[in-house]
Design an enzyme around this catalytic site. Structure first.
Site, mmCIF file in Angstrom:
data_model
loop_
_atom_site.group_PDB
_atom_site.id
_atom_site.type_symbol
_atom_site.label_atom_id
_atom_site.label_comp_id
_atom_site.label_asym_id
_atom_site.label_seq_id
_atom_site.Cartn_x
_atom_site.Cartn_y
_atom_site.Cartn_z
ATOM 1 N N SER A 85 0.810 -1.219 0.000
ATOM 2 C CA SER A 85 0.000 0.000 0.000
ATOM 3 C C SER A 85 0.843 1.268 0.000
ATOM 4 C CB SER A 85 -0.918 0.018 1.224
ATOM 5 O OG SER A 85 -1.965 -0.913 1.078
ATOM 6 N N HIS A 151 -1.936 5.684 8.602
ATOM 7 C CA HIS A 151 -1.704 4.441 7.868
ATOM 8 C C HIS A 151 -1.167 4.738 6.472
ATOM 9 C CE1 HIS A 151 -2.739 0.144 6.923
ATOM 10 N NE2 HIS A 151 -2.425 0.054 8.198
#
Length: 548
Positions: A85, A151
């Site tokens: 990611s 995140h």
């Protein structure tokens, strides 16, 4: 098309793009775009085309995303066919492919076919993102996530770090970026403490936010009732609940659609327009766990947020909406070993009915499990495993990892297949709507350049303005320099000349100017941040120009 040469030159100027790229088609010429422009970028992390198909069948009607399906996107990183990611977000936000765990910085290793190499000295150099570009244009900015806001994916649109695990640096950069609306989890990374992601540098970022006139909200009601133009919503210490679980486990948290709606209505008041990033984070987490219910839950939640964005864009007429997943995950399929020879006669109900029996995700169901497992039947029922066979009950009572067995059991009942607990490398659906929407098969890096072009700036030029190597720049001004690491949690760049000392703290938007002859000390504040990548400080031209 009219701007093909300009667009190609922008791509070639990027240090890490394909040597031969296909230019994404755009349905409206830039010259026809009215001002101000808005961009809403939505990412359903770790989803896949098959997961979207399953979610549509589960819902029983079309998705909001279906209306704006416009193409497909390639997802590979600078080093792998299957991306993490962090480099995926870096590609989407900055127009540069990067390496595993890297956030908003250039790669140190490039081995994917077709990518140009970069100079070794540029490894880990911060590169500007589209949110920073929007801010430099005077636009309002927003950042939303159902995970911790620190995140990997929201970090890629707001920060620069060598590793996505550097929550302390990411949180500090996000606060000092002065983003107008920030909504999600990650409260524990804002203050010092003993928990895993609490601050280690001693700084209380909650105080910084209050000093900067943010309305700090912690519940759905507080968010929806906030009249402020600057809102920081931290609704959980770490991540928010899955949408399906919220009513039973954390009813005070807002939905992703509610956060998106509130952000749009707050940001749209800016006369210069806005940029908003929205992430449905936990599709990815559910896919890693092979939790079919969790995947569906948060794809549908994400789709509700897409509807909010598209409804606004339809009314506004000058907003570009992009929705996409950053990479595949889990290899989920409708059809598994059960259906090898019978797939052609299996009705939709055979896949969907077993899933409809679940009222919570596996995470939510397990949150109700007693330590002695005396209520295992009730917990299994929450996840749709009703009734349990004798063998299933025996397994759930004896295994260490109850959750992994529950997801296998439900997937088997619903004829759902999985190939992995990790990411996958397929091309993914691309959804876009509004002026200059993207169509066809594009690179993930193309999205960043398209958004930047629509908002009126060039990412390479922006990087050159925002992230200049400080040592070289100050040396050329006649200063002697050093990086002070005496406090390892708070590195500081120090430049000295005659009686002048300049101190530049890491991750902040400030510079301290001291002059002994006049006994003065002044703190200068900028709309840019200072980044340290472990070997060099990077500062904006504004910081350098402020020092004579």
């Amino acid at each position: 098309m009219k701007y093909a040469k300009k667009w190609a030159s922008l791509l070639l100027a990027s240090a890490v793009t394909l040597s031969a790229v296909s230019i994404p088609q755009q349905d409206v010429q830039a010259a026809e775009v009215k001002k101000p422009t808005n961009v809403i970028m939505l990412v359903m992390d770790g989803s896949s085309n098959n997961a979207v198909t399953l979610s549509r069948w589960y819902k029983g009607e079309s998705l909001a995303m279906d209306e704006i399906l416009s193409g497909a996107m390639r997802t590979y990183s600078a080093e792998s066919a299957i991306t993490d990611s962090a480099p995926a977000a870096t590609a989407l936000a900055t127009g540069h492919k990067s390496n595993d765990k890297y956030v908003g910085v250039l790669p140190s290793e490039i081995n994917s076919p077709g990518l140009a190499q970069i100079d070794k000295k540029d490894a880990f150099r911060p590169v500007a993102n589209v949110l920073e570009g929007a801010k430099q244009q005077g636009k309002a900015t927003g950042l939303i996530s159902t995970s911790e806001i620190q995140h990997a994916t929201p970090a890629g649109f707001s920060a620069h770090a060598n590793n996505r695990s550097q929550y302390g640096d990411i949180a500090e950069q996000q606060v000092y970026q002065n983003i107008d609306v920030v909504l999600g989890g990650g409260l524990e990374s804002l203050t010092p403490g003993t928990s895993k992601n609490a601050r280690k540098d001693g700084e209380d970022l909650i105080k910084v936010l209050k000093d900067n006139q943010y309305d700090l909200v912690h519940t759905r009601d507080e968010l929806l009732n906030s009249p402020s133009s600057k809102i920081w919503g931290s609704f959980a210490p770490s991540a928010l609940a899955y949408d399906l679980d919220r009513a039973k486990t954390r009813e005070s948290e807002p939905t992703l659609a509610e956060m998106t709606n509130k952000a749009i209505n707050t940001l749209k008041k800016d006369k210069d327009g806005f940029f908003l990033f929205v992430e449905g984070s936990k599709v990815d987490w559910a896919a890693h766990a092979n939790d079919t219910i969790g995947i569906i839950s948060d794809i549908l939640s994400f789709d509700d947020a897409v509807k909010e964005a598209v409804d606004f864009a339809k009314d506004d007429g000058n907003t570009l909406v992009i929705a996409v997943t950053d990479h595949g995950n889990s290899g989920i399929t409708m059809g598994n070993a059960n259906t090898t020879s019978t797939y052609s006669s299996i009705p939709v109900s055979a896949y969907i009915d077993p899933l409809k029996k679940a009222s919570m995700t596996v995470e939510g169901a397990l949150s109700q499990l007693k330590e002695d497992r005396s209520n295992i039947v009730e917990v299994a029922t929450l996840y749709g495993l009703d009734p349990l066979t004798k063998d299933e009950l025996s397994t759930l009572k004896s295994v260490k990892d109850v959750g992994s067995e529950m997801v296998k059991m439900l997937a088997n009942r619903a004829n759902i297949g999985y190939t992995t607990g990790g990411h996958t490398g397929e091309d993914v659906f691309l959804y876009s709507f509004g002026p200059s929407k993207l169509t066809g098969l594009v690179e993930n890096t193309d999205l960043a350049h398209s958004m930047a072009q629509f908002m009126g700036f060039d990412l390479k030029s922006l990087t050159d303005d925002l992230y200049v190597p400080a040592t070289k720049a100050f040396t050329e001004k006649g200063f002697t320099t050093k990086i002070d690491l005496s406090d390892k949690e708070n590195p500081t760049f120090v430049a000295q000349k005659a009686d002048v000392t300049v101190k530049i703290p890491v991750n902040k938007n400030t510079m301290i100017y001291e002059q002994t002859s006049t006994n003065t000390e002044k703190t200068h504040t900028f709309n840019t941040i200072n980044v340290y990548n472990g070997s060099e400080f990077y500062v904006s031209k504004k910081v350098i120009d402020a020092v004579k």
